[in-house]
Write a protein that holds these residues in place. Structure first.
Motif, mmCIF file in Angstrom:
data_model
loop_
_atom_site.group_PDB
_atom_site.id
_atom_site.type_symbol
_atom_site.label_atom_id
_atom_site.label_comp_id
_atom_site.label_asym_id
_atom_site.label_seq_id
_atom_site.Cartn_x
_atom_site.Cartn_y
_atom_site.Cartn_z
ATOM 1 N N PHE A 245 -15.566 3.680 -36.440
ATOM 2 C CA PHE A 245 -15.336 5.111 -36.233
ATOM 3 C C PHE A 245 -16.419 5.727 -35.360
ATOM 4 N N VAL A 246 -16.034 6.812 -34.722
ATOM 5 C CA VAL A 246 -16.951 7.736 -34.057
ATOM 6 C C VAL A 246 -16.655 9.107 -34.638
ATOM 7 N N GLN A 247 -17.693 9.839 -34.998
ATOM 8 C CA GLN A 247 -17.489 11.093 -35.723
ATOM 9 C C GLN A 247 -18.283 12.235 -35.113
ATOM 10 N N GLN A 248 -17.644 13.400 -35.056
ATOM 11 C CA GLN A 248 -18.319 14.654 -34.725
ATOM 12 C C GLN A 248 -18.436 15.487 -35.990
ATOM 13 N N THR A 249 -19.596 16.106 -36.188
ATOM 14 C CA THR A 249 -19.790 17.015 -37.314
ATOM 15 C C THR A 249 -20.316 18.333 -36.774
ATOM 16 N N LYS B 28 -10.494 -4.578 -27.370
ATOM 17 C CA LYS B 28 -10.544 -5.983 -26.972
ATOM 18 C C LYS B 28 -9.756 -6.255 -25.698
ATOM 19 N N ASP B 29 -8.796 -5.386 -25.372
ATOM 20 C CA ASP B 29 -8.053 -5.566 -24.129
ATOM 21 C C ASP B 29 -8.706 -4.851 -22.950
ATOM 22 N N GLY B 30 -9.921 -4.284 -23.143
ATOM 23 C CA GLY B 30 -10.642 -3.607 -22.071
ATOM 24 C C GLY B 30 -10.443 -2.116 -22.028
ATOM 25 N N LEU B 31 -9.542 -1.571 -22.845
ATOM 26 C CA LEU B 31 -9.344 -0.120 -22.858
ATOM 27 C C LEU B 31 -10.598 0.578 -23.373
ATOM 28 N N CYS B 32 -11.087 1.565 -22.605
ATOM 29 C CA CYS B 32 -12.232 2.379 -23.023
ATOM 30 C C CYS B 32 -11.710 3.709 -23.543
ATOM 31 N N VAL B 33 -12.068 4.066 -24.763
ATOM 32 C CA VAL B 33 -11.709 5.363 -25.315
ATOM 33 C C VAL B 33 -12.992 6.101 -25.674
ATOM 34 N N GLY B 34 -12.999 7.407 -25.460
ATOM 35 C CA GLY B 34 -14.196 8.204 -25.706
ATOM 36 C C GLY B 34 -13.871 9.517 -26.386
ATOM 37 N N ALA C 137 -9.633 -3.402 -34.741
ATOM 38 C CA ALA C 137 -11.063 -3.592 -34.520
ATOM 39 C C ALA C 137 -11.375 -3.620 -33.030
ATOM 40 N N PRO C 138 -12.290 -2.745 -32.562
ATOM 41 C CA PRO C 138 -12.654 -2.759 -31.138
ATOM 42 C C PRO C 138 -13.620 -3.892 -30.825
ATOM 43 N N ALA C 139 -13.809 -4.132 -29.527
ATOM 44 C CA ALA C 139 -14.789 -5.136 -29.109
ATOM 45 C C ALA C 139 -16.207 -4.646 -29.362
ATOM 46 N N LYS C 140 -16.426 -3.329 -29.162
ATOM 47 C CA LYS C 140 -17.762 -2.775 -29.392
ATOM 48 C C LYS C 140 -17.691 -1.255 -29.324
ATOM 49 N N GLN C 141 -18.818 -0.611 -29.647
ATOM 50 C CA GLN C 141 -18.986 0.829 -29.496
ATOM 51 C C GLN C 141 -19.913 1.100 -28.315
ATOM 52 N N TRP C 142 -19.757 2.277 -27.715
ATOM 53 C CA TRP C 142 -20.659 2.681 -26.638
ATOM 54 C C TRP C 142 -21.032 4.145 -26.834
ATOM 55 N N SER C 143 -22.144 4.543 -26.225
ATOM 56 C CA SER C 143 -22.522 5.949 -26.174
ATOM 57 C C SER C 143 -23.000 6.252 -24.762
ATOM 58 N N PHE C 144 -23.338 7.497 -24.501
ATOM 59 C CA PHE C 144 -23.711 7.908 -23.148
ATOM 60 C C PHE C 144 -24.937 7.162 -22.629
#
Length: 867
Positions: A244-248, A189-195, A160-167
């Motif tokens: 999740f983050v999803q591209q369609t 939760k450890d501060g890693l940002c993935v995009g 589980a992440p700390a939160k979601q972000w968008s541009f």
């Protein structure tokens, strides 16, 4: 080779080298003990088995972070050509794999039972850098003439992440995204940002078009492609443990007609509308009466909406002023977060009776935000400054109505027989990205550039990444590349020639340069003029004597030089003939045009003018372009003496007493970069100086330095940028912004905005435009100006630091801190031309561009012969 004598280990090793295992349907790859995990950054792990299938997990510093839903690689929907038969594929997994911790290839099939078709699949992963992973999905079928398909690539967080972000939302609540730049991800939760990022739309076949042009408004499309290009977990999803983050790719949202296809959306009573600014509001019977002084005054009318929707908005109105009715996303206090209607024109006044207004608006879903109408006064360019300042508009409204139109979705991408397709995406990870909107925006752009193997400084990467995110396909029936100036400008698919020319000639992508050039060729008028803009769904004709046709001819010469492009001979001849006749029908080497031959072409001179400096300079360059193109029946009539007279006329705009190039014969109290831009064109295209060193150096020295910043690379210069156009009042060496009664080169209708100093430092009243500014500095460098390198460094820095929350390619930068309006075009395409300018200056080399391919033969025009 005798397979019987091979040990299992030896067989697997040879299979990896030669692809034997994939061909035999066996699992190939390093044995588990041989996988090595990098100390820092991404690595790959294959999960699964031969029975259940294989998928890839993404590890960061050895810890599993992401995977596709269910451990697979994608989900898909396939339909036949008449859409009567379909198959769904959920969480596809591979039957074989090969690779290691830095690169994996998965192979297998989609057996489409209903369509009786097999789709062959290859999914490839590559760790491009320690921070960026590339994923490529390849499909191929040889059974049917055509399959329609859509693909979903869904990244799920293992923990589980700390939160979601968008541009545009640092704490994104999920739903559907339709923002300036397609990017979204998680903060762990450890501060890693993935995009999660996508390749350019012209390669992945997505578009951002959601309305069409028209008057008086720009309605939403009845069929909206890629509305759900990006989506993410809602609060409800997250409560159930789904992150999740999803591209369609390839989904079409269509209106459904018929009975019951529209549902009325309840609106609050007039008493519950929220007044904004100095507006007053009252109810008389069934009529709401709004009185407002300006466009910022009005009434906010909230309503409930869940998910994405296509809305029908209608009202009857009576007004003595133009009316604006917008759809907003709002926060909890009903403040505007976003204008969803984008670039709608103003509804005209109706003083004498009730008029009907109706339009449609596409609303991409957004969790955590409200939706509202905003009723206000529309801008009126016909009114005088006094009228605008002193009048109060009265707007009467009745039968205001919002309906949600029924929709359904279907795939629209095409998988044709024996024509493989690919989808490419990128995942980035970085533990040092600040938890701010600036941090997410900057990381998204920088890491896309890295994923595409583009090299350069931060601003160079930003302008390249922004351009790639504005190169879409033109539409459902026209899957060909277009270049959008910005998402705000081109939600109707508008493409401007000027923007296309500068954006694509800044990079070395042959496909884009040739295909978009050809699109403009097809849009040529019968007189030979090239249109200023082209768009789907509604024609918009602006074939006029601005810079469109000259730039298209320059583009022809450049494509021929760089790529050996075969040019459309007859279209080139017609365009050149048009230019000669349109700009110098008298044959005296003096340019006469009805418009500015530059970015300020909104100003019209119905009788034509020969007074404008930029026009004369562009004309002089254009004559040499026509001569170099060697067009039978045209080029041989352009003599060196004729070109020389045109160049001398350009030089004559230099005022030796004022020590700068006058913008026009009758203007001595303003200075700008546009007047030395033709000099840059001549230096770029022909390595030829039209102006003297003294003229260029003095001109640059007279343009004031603005926006001093201690943190810019060279604070000792006194400012981080210079304005595109600024006043230099007579008898003074001090600069000044323009006013409503003093506005050279700007129409009276536009100048009303200068009232009360409301436009100081904005747009052409002292705004700073990076493309033309840096080109001016490069021209200065080639003329011996010593300040060029510091000026370029400061300006590149200013682009992504002047407006801290928007480290993007800007339309312009505002230069008055009291009026910090930066326009609406916050992800802008044509600034990529600075990459070419930097090459000319020596600060970049062509091989820093991933598409650069050196030509075997010398590329000078003198050696090229007729096209």
């Amino acid at each position: 080779m005798d397979f019987k004598t091979l040990t299992r280990r030896r067989f697997l090793e040879n299979s990896l080298k030669g692809g034997v295992a994939a061909g035999l349907g066996l699992t190939a790859g390093p044995l588990p003990g041989e996988l090595t995990t990098p100390v820092n950054g991404w690595s790959l792990k294959v999960a699964g088995d031969a029975k259940e299938g294989f998928g890839v997990q993404l590890l960061f510093r050895g810890r599993a972070i992401l995977q596709h839903k269910g451990g697979g690689e994608f989900s898909g929907l396939f339909q036949n050509e008449e859409r009567s038969v379909e198959d769904r594929v959920e969480n596809w997994k591979a039957s074989s794999w090969a690779g290691n911790a830095n690169g994996v290839t998965l192979k297998g099939q989609c057996a489409l039972q209903n369509l009786n078709t097999t789709v062959f699949v290859e999914v490839g992963y590559e760790c491009v850098t320690a921070h960026v992973v590339k994923k490529k999905i390849k499909l191929h079928q040889a059974d049917m003439l055509l399959l329609f398909y859509q693909l979903s690539n869904r990244l799920e967080a293992v923990d589980a992440p700390a939160k979601q972000w968008s541009f545009s939302q640092p704490d994104w609540q999920g739903g559907v995204l339709h923002e300036e730049y397609p990017a979204a991800g998680f903060r762990m939760k450890d501060g890693l940002c993935v995009g999660l990022l996508t390749d350019a739309g012209y390669r992945n076949e997505w578009t951002r078009i959601l309305r069409r042009d028209g008057k008086p408004v720009k309605p939403g499309l009845t069929s909206v492609p890629d509305l759900n290009l990006y989506s993410g977990a809602s609060p409800e999803d997250r409560r159930h443990g789904h992150f999740f983050v999803q591209q369609t790719f390839g989904e079409l949202t269509k209106q459904t007609s018929g009975e019951g296809s529209a549902k009325l959306v309840p609106l609050p009573e007039t008493a519950d509308w929220k007044k904004v600014g100095g507006a007053t509001l009252e109810q008389r019977g069934n009529v709401a009466i709004l009185q407002a002084k300006g466009t910022e005054d009005g009434a906010v009318i909230p309503f409930a909406l869940s998910g994405s929707a296509i809305l029908s908005v209608a009202m009857e109105y009576r007004s003595d002023a133009p009316v604006a009715l917008e759809v907003w996303r709002t926060d909890e206090q009903l403040h505007k977060v976003e204008d969803i209607t984008l670039y709608n024109d103003v509804v005209p006044e109706s003083k004498d009776g009730w008029a009907q207004f109706t339009t449609t608006v596409v609303v991409p879903g957004a969790e955590g935000l409200g939706v509202a109408l905003f009723l206000s006064v529309g801008p009126n360019e016909q009114a005088s400054t006094a009228e605008m300042l002193n009048s109060v508009a009265r707007i009467e409204v009745r039968k205001l109505q919002v309906q949600q139109l029924a929709t359904h979705s279907e795939p629209y991408h095409r998988l044709q027989m024996d024509k493989p397709i690919e989808k490419t995406l990128f995942v980035f990870g970085d533990g040092e990205v600040p938890d701010t909107i600036r941090g997410y925006r900057l990381a998204s752009q920088l890491y896309l550039a890295d994923g595409l193997r583009f090299q350069g400084g931060d601003t160079e990467k930003v302008v390249y990444a922004d351009l790639m995110m504005l190169c879409w396909v033109a539409g459902l029936e026209s899957p060909r590349p277009i270049v959008a100036p910005s998402i705000w400008y081109s939600a109707a698919g508008e493409m401007y020639l000027r923007d296309s020319f500068y954006a694509l000639n800044g990079i070395h992508n042959r496909e884009l340069n040739e295909r978009v050039f050809d699109l403009w060729a097809e849009n040529q008028g019968v007189d030979g003029a090239i249109n200023t803009l082209v768009e789907p769904n509604m024609a918009n004709l602006e074939r006029k004597s601005n810079d469109s046709t000259p730039l298209w001819l320059m583009w022809a010469l450049l494509n021929h030089r760089r790529f050996g492009t075969k040019l459309p001979a007859e279209k080139i001849r017609k365009a050149a003939q048009y230019c000669v006749e349109a700009y110098d029908s008298r044959g005296d080497a003096v340019c006469r045009a009805k418009f500015v031959m530059g970015q300020l072409d909104v100003i019209q001179y119905p009788e034509g003018t020969s007074a404008i400096c930029e026009n004369q300079g562009v004309f002089a360059v254009l004559l040499r372009v026509i001569k170099e193109l060697r067009i039978p029946g045209v080029s041989e009539k352009i003599s060196e003496q004729y070109i020389g007279r045109a160049e001398a006329n350009y030089r004559s705009y230099y005022d030796p007493e004022l020590k700068f190039m006058r913008p026009a014969r009758d203007i001595a109290d303003a200075i700008g970069f546009a007047d030395i831009f033709p000099e840059f064109l001549a230096l770029w295209l022909f390595q030829r100086k039209l102006l003297t060193d003294e003229m260029v150096v003095n001109h640059l020295e007279r343009i004031p330095v603005m926006l001093a910043r201690r943190d810019c690379p060279h604070p000792e210069v006194g400012g981080s940028l210079r304005p595109i156009f600024i006043g230099l009042p007579a008898g003074s060496r001090k600069w000044s912004f323009f006013r409503e009664d003093w506005h050279p080169m700007v129409s009276n209708a536009f100048a009303v905005n200068y009232a009360s100093r409301g436009m100081d430092g904005i747009y052409y009243n002292g705004g700073s435009w990076m493309r033309i500014e840096i080109c001016g500095y490069v021209a200065g460098k080639l003329h011996g100006w010593g300040g060029w390198e510091k000026a370029i460094a400061n300006r590149l820095w200013a682009e992504i630091n002047t407006s801290p929350d928007f480290p993007t390619s800007q339309e312009y930068l505002a230069t008055d801190r009291a009026h910090p309006f930066f326009g609406f075009h916050r992800v802008f395409a044509w600034n990529s031309f600075v990459l070419k300018a930097l090459e000319i200056s020596g600060l970049r080399s062509p091989d820093m561009d991933p598409d650069y391919r050196p030509r075997k033969a010398p590329g000078t025009s003198a050696r090229l012969g007729p096209y």
